[in-house]
Design a protein around this motif. Structure first.
Motif, PDB file in Angstrom:
ATOM      1  N   LYS A 171      -2.183   3.983   3.516  1.00 28.15           N
ATOM      2  CA  LYS A 171      -3.481   4.611   2.698  1.00 28.15           C
ATOM      3  C   LYS A 171      -4.582   3.798   1.678  1.00 28.15           C
ATOM      4  CE  LYS A 171      -5.812   8.502   1.537  1.00 28.15           C
ATOM      5  NZ  LYS A 171      -6.272   9.611   2.318  1.00 28.15           N
ATOM      6  N   LYS A 189      -1.835   2.536  -0.237  1.00 27.46           N
ATOM      7  CA  LYS A 189      -1.474   1.453  -0.229  1.00 27.46           C
ATOM      8  C   LYS A 189      -2.724   0.390   0.017  1.00 27.46           C
ATOM      9  CE  LYS A 189       2.725  -0.085   1.280  1.00 27.46           C
ATOM     10  NZ  LYS A 189       3.998   0.107   2.685  1.00 27.46           N
ATOM     11  N   ARG A 190      -3.041   0.190   0.841  1.00 21.83           N
ATOM     12  CA  ARG A 190      -4.242  -0.575   1.587  1.00 21.83           C
ATOM     13  C   ARG A 190      -5.066  -0.917   0.255  1.00 21.83           C
ATOM     14  NH1 ARG A 190      -4.160  -2.162   7.238  1.00 21.83           N
ATOM     15  NH2 ARG A 190      -2.660  -1.441   8.142  1.00 21.83           N
ATOM     16  N   ARG A 191      -5.315   0.963   0.086  1.00 25.46           N
ATOM     17  CA  ARG A 191      -7.157   0.912  -1.414  1.00 25.46           C
ATOM     18  C   ARG A 191      -5.931   0.560  -2.632  1.00 25.46           C
ATOM     19  NH1 ARG A 191      -8.317   6.775  -1.389  1.00 25.46           N
ATOM     20  NH2 ARG A 191      -8.883   6.292   0.159  1.00 25.46           N
ATOM     21  N   ASP A 230      -7.284  -3.375  -1.828  1.00 24.01           N
ATOM     22  CA  ASP A 230      -8.855  -3.989  -2.376  1.00 24.01           C
ATOM     23  C   ASP A 230      -9.265  -3.501  -3.268  1.00 24.01           C
ATOM     24  OD1 ASP A 230      -9.368  -3.403   0.457  1.00 24.01           O
ATOM     25  OD2 ASP A 230     -10.010  -1.124   1.128  1.00 24.01           O
ATOM     26  N   ARG A 274      -7.264  -9.129  -0.248  1.00 25.00           N
ATOM     27  CA  ARG A 274      -8.020  -8.437   1.368  1.00 25.00           C
ATOM     28  C   ARG A 274      -7.816  -9.947   2.551  1.00 25.00           C
ATOM     29  NH1 ARG A 274     -12.263  -6.867  -1.918  1.00 25.00           N
ATOM     30  NH2 ARG A 274     -12.877  -4.842  -2.549  1.00 25.00           N
ATOM     31  N   PRO A 275      -6.758  -9.385   3.141  1.00 26.79           N
ATOM     32  CA  PRO A 275      -6.187  -8.021   4.068  1.00 26.79           C
ATOM     33  C   PRO A 275      -5.706  -8.078   3.363  1.00 26.79           C
ATOM     34  CG  PRO A 275      -6.092  -9.949   5.533  1.00 26.79           C
ATOM     35  CD  PRO A 275      -7.123 -10.809   3.879  1.00 26.79           C
ATOM     36  N   TYR A 276      -5.253  -6.763   3.506  1.00 29.48           N
ATOM     37  CA  TYR A 276      -3.459  -6.146   3.733  1.00 29.48           C
ATOM     38  C   TYR A 276      -2.431  -6.723   3.816  1.00 29.48           C
ATOM     39  CZ  TYR A 276       0.496  -2.813   3.111  1.00 29.48           C
ATOM     40  OH  TYR A 276       1.779  -2.014   3.043  1.00 29.48           O
ATOM     41  N   GLU A 335       1.333  -6.539   4.411  1.00 24.66           N
ATOM     42  CA  GLU A 335       2.667  -6.346   3.965  1.00 24.66           C
ATOM     43  C   GLU A 335       3.494  -6.155   3.570  1.00 24.66           C
ATOM     44  OE1 GLU A 335       5.508  -2.280   4.059  1.00 24.66           O
ATOM     45  OE2 GLU A 335       3.153  -2.756   4.651  1.00 24.66           O
TER      46      GLU A 335
END
Length: 613
Positions: free
Chosen positions: A325, A327-329, A332, A337-339, A341
């Motif tokens: 959560k 890491k994706r934030r 952002d 974007r997008p995340y 890995e």
């Protein structure tokens, strides 16, 4: 004299339903007759009376209809909206009712011959004809966006990550018909932006996709090709709410506050909640997988490199729900974007006990042509750490700040190094530190330069690269010694591209082969021992013929050893001390043997140790 048309005109004299009368059908007196008709019927029709007194409603409805039909029929509906927009922009302030006939000649209603020709043409052929018609027109593919630029707009162009404009552009609907026009103008203003190549972003990290998004006196940020948006560093203390990024605290937006313009450092509030912080610590303590569990921190891009100047412990949380959560934030927050890995390391969770610290360093990894990866992010294909988001998971009673030696402290007078160290000693901050050590010297730096105090659920963002991908050497930072308490923190390193790829040497070799030339490398890095003699570093391999034992570096457990287990490998230093201990419930027991690293004893650049019992 011919009789004038009135509301009681014969059917043959009525305009066709759904079509505005042609302009030649009404003269000035006819306009009066039309108004009289409306007045006569307004008493019986409240709707007509309302429209008569509010002509702007008709204009808004026409614009809405144009946009609607434009979405369904690109070449027709937008032309209608273009005409209405042009009608308004030309300053026609007359009553819309009296001037309605001037709207009788948009392309939608006036090209009857073209309509008849197109009616018998298949849909695919119609699209093809429209395309061929537009190909010869400059900016044709995006010129329809110009309907939204219905007035003159002034925009100020800044370099990526900067807040001081490099120049100003005055845009008009006639001179700026599409985004390409704007990008070309930016290219003329900023030499680094080849005309048309730079992307433009607003101050919140959103790319400008349409001219209609522009506001008068707006700041625009030019981002070089294949580079990422960087938050602009306004004056120290400037705060901005970050739109479009979810906060862990309901009703509280994530905010950025500028702490330093150079290096670019921001304080981030509401990025994570106190519960998020506690969950990260709990997860870190529960990780048991080799290579991820909490142990003595290492440095470097390759192997496990122990440094006497980094005394924290760390674990890597790569897959837990809370780690994913956050890491994706982070992506952002950076506008990436997008995340992806592979564009970030695992979330690193750190623990600093009292007196533990990390000397000032760069997160940007050393450019090393001997590596299997090209770390030179300034050239095409090279990637490195681009930005760091540091999360504080606990409060710290005293010490443990994150210091930026090239940043100015927020309050108080800046002292000389000697004066700062003397002040640190006078305050008792160095009492637990070894005299003359790097930790003691660092304490003087921690009270004299920009230092961010740990606070639970607070975060810090800083960039390791400049706008062109070169390393920002002013991003040097360190972890001040903890004086009282325990410091828990976590950080995510985000790269400007994939962490792994072709090395610079591989790329040069491939280019030479493609050009039919022999590639001549410098011979460095071939075979083993590439660290031998470099800053006293050397590769080491540890094994044991006896089970139930573990390898330790000083007091820090490094890994289990025994028959059938792979050798434990590390990159270590001259005179580092390692030992083997019995495993006792996960803790180190009796020391069975101790080894000291001697680089001169390396065979093919590797020192090997085996515990035989």
């Amino acid at each position: 004299m011919a009789s004038r048309r009135t509301s009681s005109s014969t059917p043959a004299q009525k305009p066709m339903k759904g079509r505005i009368p042609e302009s030649h059908q009404l003269d000035e007196d006819d306009n009066g007759s039309l108004l009289s008709s409306l007045a006569a019927t307004s008493s019986s029709s409240p709707l007509l009376a309302f429209l008569k007194s509010n002509p702007l409603i008709i204009v808004i409805a026409a614009l809405a209809a144009g946009v609607y039909f434009g979405m369904k029929h690109q070449s027709q509906g937008v032309d209608l909206a273009d005409s209405v927009s042009s009608f308004l922009h030309e300053g026609r302030s007359d009553s819309i009712t009296a001037r309605a006939p001037t709207l009788a000649t948009p392309s939608l209603a006036s090209s009857s011959q073209q309509e008849q020709h197109m009616a018998g043409t298949p849909m695919k052929a119609r699209k093809k004809q429209r395309q061929s018609k537009q190909e010869g027109q400059e900016c044709a593919t995006t010129s329809r966006l110009a309907l939204f630029l219905s007035r003159n707009v002034t925009v100020h162009i800044c370099r990526n990550g900067q807040s001081i404009p490099m120049g100003t552009l005055y845009l008009t609907p006639s001179s700026t018909r599409c985004l390409d026009d704007l990008r070309n103008a930016v290219g003329d203003l900023l030499p680094a932006c080849v005309p048309g190549a730079c992307r433009l972003f607003d101050r919140y990290g959103y790319e400008i996709k349409a001219l209609g998004a522009l506001q008068d006196e707006q700041l625009l940020f030019a981002v070089l090709p294949k580079r990422h948006f960087m938050w602009p560093a306004f004056e120290v203390g400037h705060k901005v709410a970050v739109p479009g990024v979810t906060s862990s605290i309901p009703g509280q937006p994530i905010t950025l506050e500028t702490l330093s313009e150079s290096p670019r450092v921001f304080l981030v509030e509401n990025f994570l909640s106190p519960q998020d912080a506690e969950d990260l610590i709990e997860n870190a303590l529960g990780i048991t997988a080799e290579g991820f569990a909490l142990k003595r921190s290492t440095t470097g891009a390759e192997g496990s490199e122990v440094s006497s100047q980094r005394t924290s412990e760390n674990a890597f949380d790569t897959t837990s729900p809370i780690a994913m959560k956050l890491k994706r934030r982070v992506f952002d927050l950076l506008g990436m974007r997008p995340y992806v890995e592979t564009w970030a390391d695992g979330l690193q969770v750190l623990r600093y006990n009292e007196s533990k610290a990390y000397i000032s360093h760069l997160d940007y990894l050393e450019v090393n042509d001997r590596s299997n990866h090209d770390f030179d992010s300034a050239r095409e294909g090279g990637t490195n750490r681009f930005a760091t988001v540091l999360l504080y998971l606990t409060d710290v009673e005293q010490g443990g700040e994150t210091v930026f030696p090239h940043g100015y402290k927020l309050e108080g007078e800046t002292l000389s190094k000697k004066e700062a160290l003397a002040k640190a000693k006078a305050l008792g901050l160095t009492a637990a530190l070894q005299p003359g050590s790097w930790q003691e010297e660092m304490m003087g730096e921690c009270i004299n330069r920009l230092a961010v105090k740990p606070k639970k659920a607070r975060a810090v963002l800083f960039y390791s690269q400049n706008e062109d991908g070169t390393v920002d050497k002013r991003s040097l930072h360190g972890a001040c010694p903890v004086i009282k308490g325990v410091k828990w923190a976590a950080n995510l390193w985000v790269w400007n591209g994939p962490r792994y790829g072709y090395s610079a040497r591989q790329r040069e070799k491939a280019v030479a082969a493609a050009e039919g030339e022999d590639w001549k490398g410098n011979g460095e890095g071939k075979g083993k021992g590439k660290y031998k003699g470099r800053d006293g570093r050397v590769e080491a391999e540890f094994s044991s013929s006896v089970g139930g034992v573990a390898l330790f570096w000083e007091e820090t457990r490094w890994g289990e050893m025994g028959p059938g287990l792979p050798a434990v490998k590390a990159i270590t230093y001259q005179n580092h001390k390692w030992n083997v201990r019995r495993e006792e419930g996960g803790e180190g027991g009796e020391v069975l043997v101790a080894w000291e690293i001697k680089t001169a004893e390396a065979v093919e650049g590797v020192v090997k140790f085996n515990y035989a019992g």
